[in-house]
Design a protein around this motif. Sequence first.
Motif: not given
Length: 423
Positions: A166-169, A213-214, A221, A224-225, A270, A272, A301
Amino acid sequence: MVKRIGIIGAGTAGLQLGLYLLQNGVEAKLFTDRRPEEYAGMRLLNTVAHHHVTVEREDLLGCNHWPSDQYGYFGHYYYVGTPQPLEFYGDLEKPSRAVDYRIYQPRLLEDFIARGGQVEYAPVAHEDLSTISEQFDLLVVCTGKGPFGQMFSPVPESSPFDRPQRALCVGLFKGIREPETRAVTMFFSPGAGEMIEIPTLSFGGMVNALVMENHVGGDLEILAKTKYDDDPKAFIALLLEKLRKHYPTCAARINEDEFDLANGPLDILQGGVTPTVRNSYARLDNGRLAVALGDVQAVVDPVLGQGANMASYAALVLGQAIVAEDVFDERFMEKVDAARKDRVLCATRWTNYMLDGLGNLSPDLLNFIGAISQNPPLVDEFTENFNYPEKQWDCFSSAERTQAWVATRLASSTVDPQVAAAE
Ligand SMILES: Cc1cc2nc3c(=O)[nH]c(=O)nc-3n(C[C@H](O)[C@H](O)[C@H](O)COP(=O)(O)OP(=O)(O)OC[C@H]3O[C@@H](n4cnc5c(N)ncnc54)[C@H](O)[C@@H]3O)c2cc1C
């Protein structure tokens, strides 16, 4: 002779082990790179909820400074964003609780010092471990940073992923009204992500952690970016847009004039996590044993909130073995492993299963969610079992087990699903 134990790292694993050892007549020394007064100025470390079994361990250790009747939460709301959204609630048998680790960890470090524990403040270098180990009967490594993690080789059969799933934020937010009952809310947006909302005690009082949890490559996503610091207003506008679309029942509780990071720009994280299970000990150059404890042994995770809870469990198991045994060798490790394995391995397996099942919309998992959503006693049991990942794995380790878990309970249930659904 009094035993002497060295502990590298003062996270939850190292702190709880240290407190347990002091309580049981063992000398313990912590090595950490952070002083208690440094935490308040740090970036958010994580957003950890302690399940009530962990809170009970804190009671035992005399380090529960945040009574659950004041700061705890009482269950989980679930929101599943299928075309016909599902919403349901499960009770916990006892309240669980989340405290900002920038408050929690320095407080436990102060407890450790006040009870006679020794602390050395400095970053430990991996190459110093052999020399440090000479001062102790046993060295426990509770940090996985850099070479410390590489000391303990990954266990391939329990480490199915080579990258974050997951890409986390993750952030602490103000301006979100609590639901009717103070509870964690777990949101599922099929094909896009999951979000866990956790009522959390931070510097100014109760706020909400949002753990986003993207799915990699999905619509969420971007969270997270996109950097909050580049343009805070634009970030909050983007977040609100995504919350309205994917997690509307959270968006509906937001006061948009107030909604922002709770304590300022350091309240966001942010990145993973690559879930990994590692060997539980290594031999140092001088032949002495170094034991892995906490994330360095098994990292998951955060979607199900298991990491610190299993670290706390494993810390007390290790502490009990240190008190009971006089020789710290392979046989000692065999006993420690046997005692902590089921909890730790099941937490990792269940978490990995849910990541995969939610990501790929597993029919078995969707059927399970559909069934419990209609039946309050089943949701209660599923919710309570966040405390006991081995019980969750009893349910999810095969499709046959998942079906049997539901069927057995429905057969003895007195709840009329239609009435329950209407409630
Ligand atoms: C976003 C997020 C949300 C999470 N939510 C949950 C949750 O809800 N529930 C849950 O149970 N878990 C959760 N976790 C997992 C949890 O944070 C970890 O499992 C737990 O904190 C691990 O504790 P630890 O003691 O093993 O390691 P850490 O907490 O990482 O502690 C390591 C310690 O070692 C010190 N250190 C590092 N390098 C050195 C060095 N060279 N020399 C000396 N000291 C050093 C560090 O300062 C630190 O104090 C979450 C994690 C994240 C990222």
